[in-house]
Design an enzyme around this catalytic site. Structure first.
Site, mmCIF file in Angstrom:
data_model
loop_
_atom_site.group_PDB
_atom_site.id
_atom_site.type_symbol
_atom_site.label_atom_id
_atom_site.label_comp_id
_atom_site.label_asym_id
_atom_site.label_seq_id
_atom_site.Cartn_x
_atom_site.Cartn_y
_atom_site.Cartn_z
ATOM 1 N N GLU A 13 35.631 37.671 36.775
ATOM 2 C CA GLU A 13 35.968 37.034 38.047
ATOM 3 C C GLU A 13 34.864 36.056 38.440
ATOM 4 O O GLU A 13 34.860 35.532 39.549
ATOM 5 C CB GLU A 13 36.202 38.065 39.131
ATOM 6 C CG GLU A 13 35.031 38.951 39.435
ATOM 7 C CD GLU A 13 35.295 39.843 40.637
ATOM 8 O OE1 GLU A 13 35.438 39.293 41.731
ATOM 9 O OE2 GLU A 13 35.366 41.064 40.451
ATOM 10 N N CYS A 50 37.900 42.922 39.993
ATOM 11 C CA CYS A 50 37.327 43.872 39.026
ATOM 12 C C CYS A 50 38.378 44.566 38.173
ATOM 13 O O CYS A 50 38.043 45.257 37.210
ATOM 14 C CB CYS A 50 36.510 44.935 39.754
ATOM 15 S SG CYS A 50 35.200 44.254 40.744
ATOM 16 N N HIS A 83 36.009 52.812 39.346
ATOM 17 C CA HIS A 83 35.367 51.510 39.488
ATOM 18 C C HIS A 83 34.111 51.707 40.327
ATOM 19 O O HIS A 83 34.137 52.405 41.344
ATOM 20 C CB HIS A 83 36.310 50.499 40.158
ATOM 21 C CG HIS A 83 35.582 49.264 40.589
ATOM 22 N ND1 HIS A 83 34.815 48.541 39.709
ATOM 23 C CD2 HIS A 83 35.448 48.661 41.805
ATOM 24 C CE1 HIS A 83 34.254 47.528 40.355
ATOM 25 N NE2 HIS A 83 34.624 47.578 41.632
HETATM 26 P P1 HMG Z 1 26.186 48.471 55.244
HETATM 27 O O1 HMG Z 1 26.830 48.107 56.500
HETATM 28 O O2 HMG Z 1 24.912 47.817 54.972
HETATM 29 O O3 HMG Z 1 25.852 49.977 55.103
HETATM 30 O O4 HMG Z 1 27.206 48.161 54.073
HETATM 31 P P2 HMG Z 1 26.165 51.234 56.077
HETATM 32 O O5 HMG Z 1 25.480 51.044 57.367
HETATM 33 O O6 HMG Z 1 27.628 51.544 56.053
HETATM 34 O O7 HMG Z 1 25.375 52.321 55.256
HETATM 35 C C1 HMG Z 1 25.795 52.688 53.985
HETATM 36 C C2 HMG Z 1 25.597 54.197 53.842
HETATM 37 O O8 HMG Z 1 24.184 54.448 53.878
HETATM 38 C C3 HMG Z 1 26.216 55.003 54.993
HETATM 39 O O9 HMG Z 1 26.715 56.187 54.420
HETATM 40 C C4 HMG Z 1 25.019 55.329 55.864
HETATM 41 O O10 HMG Z 1 25.172 56.506 56.643
HETATM 42 C C5 HMG Z 1 23.936 55.497 54.816
HETATM 43 P P3 HMG Z 1 28.267 56.595 54.641
HETATM 44 O O11 HMG Z 1 28.467 56.699 56.088
HETATM 45 O O12 HMG Z 1 29.052 55.424 54.042
HETATM 46 O O13 HMG Z 1 28.410 57.857 53.862
HETATM 47 N N1 HMG Z 1 22.567 55.314 55.335
HETATM 48 C C6 HMG Z 1 21.523 56.071 54.948
HETATM 49 N N2 HMG Z 1 21.433 57.101 54.092
HETATM 50 C C7 HMG Z 1 20.198 57.658 53.896
HETATM 51 N N3 HMG Z 1 19.084 57.229 54.550
HETATM 52 C C8 HMG Z 1 19.146 56.206 55.433
HETATM 53 C C9 HMG Z 1 20.408 55.579 55.656
HETATM 54 N N4 HMG Z 1 20.820 54.549 56.426
HETATM 55 C C10 HMG Z 1 22.137 54.395 56.224
HETATM 56 N N5 HMG Z 1 18.046 55.813 56.051
HETATM 57 C C11 HMG Z 1 28.799 48.192 52.324
HETATM 58 C C12 HMG Z 1 27.760 49.014 53.078
HETATM 59 C C13 HMG Z 1 29.340 49.026 51.178
HETATM 60 C C14 HMG Z 1 29.918 47.853 53.283
HETATM 61 C C15 HMG Z 1 28.118 46.911 51.790
HETATM 62 O O14 HMG Z 1 27.168 47.238 50.816
HETATM 63 C C16 HMG Z 1 29.095 45.906 51.196
HETATM 64 O O15 HMG Z 1 29.717 45.113 51.888
HETATM 65 N N6 HMG Z 1 29.227 45.893 49.814
HETATM 66 C C17 HMG Z 1 30.104 44.977 49.113
HETATM 67 C C18 HMG Z 1 31.556 45.396 49.163
HETATM 68 C C19 HMG Z 1 31.838 46.604 48.308
HETATM 69 O O16 HMG Z 1 31.101 46.925 47.395
HETATM 70 N N7 HMG Z 1 32.966 47.267 48.577
HETATM 71 C C20 HMG Z 1 33.378 48.415 47.801
HETATM 72 C C21 HMG Z 1 34.903 48.565 47.741
HETATM 73 S S1 HMG Z 1 35.680 47.057 47.174
HETATM 74 C C22 HMG Z 1 35.377 47.036 45.472
HETATM 75 O O17 HMG Z 1 34.944 47.996 44.926
HETATM 76 C C23 HMG Z 1 35.662 45.760 44.747
HETATM 77 C C24 HMG Z 1 34.462 44.921 44.363
HETATM 78 O O18 HMG Z 1 33.782 45.497 43.256
HETATM 79 C C25 HMG Z 1 34.885 43.495 44.034
HETATM 80 C C26 HMG Z 1 36.051 43.258 43.087
HETATM 81 O O19 HMG Z 1 36.996 43.990 42.969
HETATM 82 O O20 HMG Z 1 36.012 42.197 42.499
HETATM 83 C C27 HMG Z 1 33.437 44.842 45.494
#
Ligand code: HMG
Length: 389
Positions: free
Chosen positions: A80, A112, A234
């Site tokens: 991609e 993906c 994935h």
């Molecule tokens: P964010 O807003 O930075 O993170 O984004 P958050 O605030 O949601 O925190 C993440 C986790 O860390 C949470 O845990 C927090 O509690 C924890 P959860 O509630 O989810 O269990 N946390 C801590 N843990 C320990 N110590 C601490 C601490 N602070 C917080 N101090 C997000 C997270 C995944 C949204 C971001 O990284 C993102 O946008 N990533 C890109 C999109 C993505 O990967 N999506 C996945 C599904 S889509 C997919 O898989 C397709 C893809 O591969 C593309 C394709 O298909 O081509 C992306």
């Protein structure tokens, strides 16, 4: 019909990585948010003379180096993060690997997911011509904007799989569960180099697609949740797989303990934690991770696969590990590659983040840097020049 599936599997990632502790420090974030919260430790950064073509060729080289490429009828290249709107990246790989001029090449795209489309199409082609092989390569460089939540989930990598009859690694079952829905959770318009993402929404859609794919899979397969010993998901980041597996267990009212559920996926996550998201390649690098790091003999064990591509298309399918699979793995080579990787500073990371992209027609030579066998040596008159080192 004889079995069809993955006969060999090999992957490649760049020599450089940024430790997410460095990113956390720069962003005044607790590093445990990355290490625990999303389950990622390092992210691979491609050198300037590496791209999806060189990574794919490096991944595939061990599969063809002893002249085994002769029976390859087709190369299916899933990505991609393509480098050309017209020419398939796999055509460069075809030349770099010295494949036959009678071998066809095509590129596939659906975020993906497309590597799984490629694997399914390869199985169908091999079923039609059991004496032939199909080379599936999946290669991506995952890039988000700097200082966005997605930044910590970048990475890069490629995987190559030889799909054949009577495979020596994984026999793939014909039943699949598919799910498609037009959603905007993650996308990259043609004029952008970095992906746009609605992060939290994307994780919800991923889980919804998992449930729907599983339900569809169960309509045609007699297999139930308890028939699987391990699951490969994935892997945008490793916590996503843990959440997904707990979700699937809940859907199935599984009585397995949290520790037993974790044991079903833990070995699939090891490489992803230190490579990062490699988009199309990531689930299959997860399969390599399982096969190479699981202490138990997996022969005869049933593996469940959940492939997800934003936008979205998802698929659940299954396969059985073949007796003697350990003899055809490239575990030592993979470990040596991972062991010699070099950490970069934040400034070096920023430099690597900007891949060469000259828009004029001048000749731009690119300094030799990669540790791989293939490199992008120049971009001249809008043509990319790849060489074997
Ligand atoms: P964010 O807003 O930075 O993170 O984004 P958050 O605030 O949601 O925190 C993440 C986790 O860390 C949470 O845990 C927090 O509690 C924890 P959860 O509630 O989810 O269990 N946390 C801590 N843990 C320990 N110590 C601490 C601490 N602070 C917080 N101090 C997000 C997270 C995944 C949204 C971001 O990284 C993102 O946008 N990533 C890109 C999109 C993505 O990967 N999506 C996945 C599904 S889509 C997919 O898989 C397709 C893809 O591969 C593309 C394709 O298909 O081509 C992306």
């Amino acid at each position: 019909m004889s079995s069809v599936g993955i006969d060999q599997i090999s992957f490649y990632t760049s020599n450089y990585f940024l430790d997410l502790r460095t990113l956390a420090q720069l962003q005044s974030t607790d590093p445990e948010k990355f290490y625990q919260g999303i389950g990622q430790e390092k992210m691979g950064m491609a050198a300037h003379d590496e791209d999806i073509v060189t990574m794919a060729a490096n991944a595939a080289y061990p599969l063809v180096q002893n002249g085994e490429g002769e029976q390859i009828s087709t190369v299916l290249f899933a990505t991609e993060t393509g480098i050309d709107q017209s020419k398939a990246a796999g055509v460069y790989v075809h030349r770099l690997l010295g494949l036959s001029n009678n071998c066809r090449v095509v590129e596939l795209k659906q975020a993906c997911y497309s590597a799984t489309a490629a694997v399914q199409m390869a199985c169908a082609l091999v079923a039609r011509q059991p004496g032939k092989k199909v080379l599936v390569v999946a290669s991506d460089v995952a890039r988000y904007d700097l200082n966005t939540p997605g930044e910590a989930t970048q990475g890069c990598g490629a995987v190559a799989m030889m799909v054949t009859a009577q495979p020596r690694i994984l026999s793939i079952d014909p039943e699949v569960g598919s799910y498609t829905e037009d959603v905007m959770d993650f996308w990259r318009p043609n004029y952008r180099k970095t992906a746009l993402v609605d992060g939290k929404y994307s994780t919800k859609i991923y889980l919804k697609a998992l449930k729907k794919s599983w339900e569809h899979f169960r309509e045609s397969s007699s297999l139930s949740f308890n028939d699987f010993s391990h699951f490969c998901y994935h892997l945008p980041f490793s916590r996503m797989a843990q959440k997904a597996h707990q979700h699937l267990a809940r859907v199935n009212k599984s009585e397995l303990t949290a520790a037993e559920l974790e044991q079903q996926i833990a070995d699939t996550l090891s490489y992803n934690r230190i490579i990062g998201n490699s988009y199309t390649a990531s689930m299959y690098i997860g399969l390599s991770s399982l096969l190479e790091n699981c202490g138990n003999n997996l022969a005869g064990k049933r593996i469940g696969f959940f492939s997800y591509g934003s936008g979205c298309v998802a698929e659940f399918f299954s396969g059985t590990v073949v007796e003697g699979y350990q003899d055809v793995l490239f575990q030592a080579q993979h470990q040596a590659m991972l062991d010699k990787r070099q950490e970069v500073s934040y400034d070096e990371y920023l430099n690597l983040y900007e891949a060469p992209d000259p828009k004029d027609g001048e000749t731009h030579t690119i300094e030799a840097d990669t540790q791989g066998r293939f490199r992008l040596a120049a971009i001249s008159h809008h043509k990319r020049e790849y060489v074997v080192i």
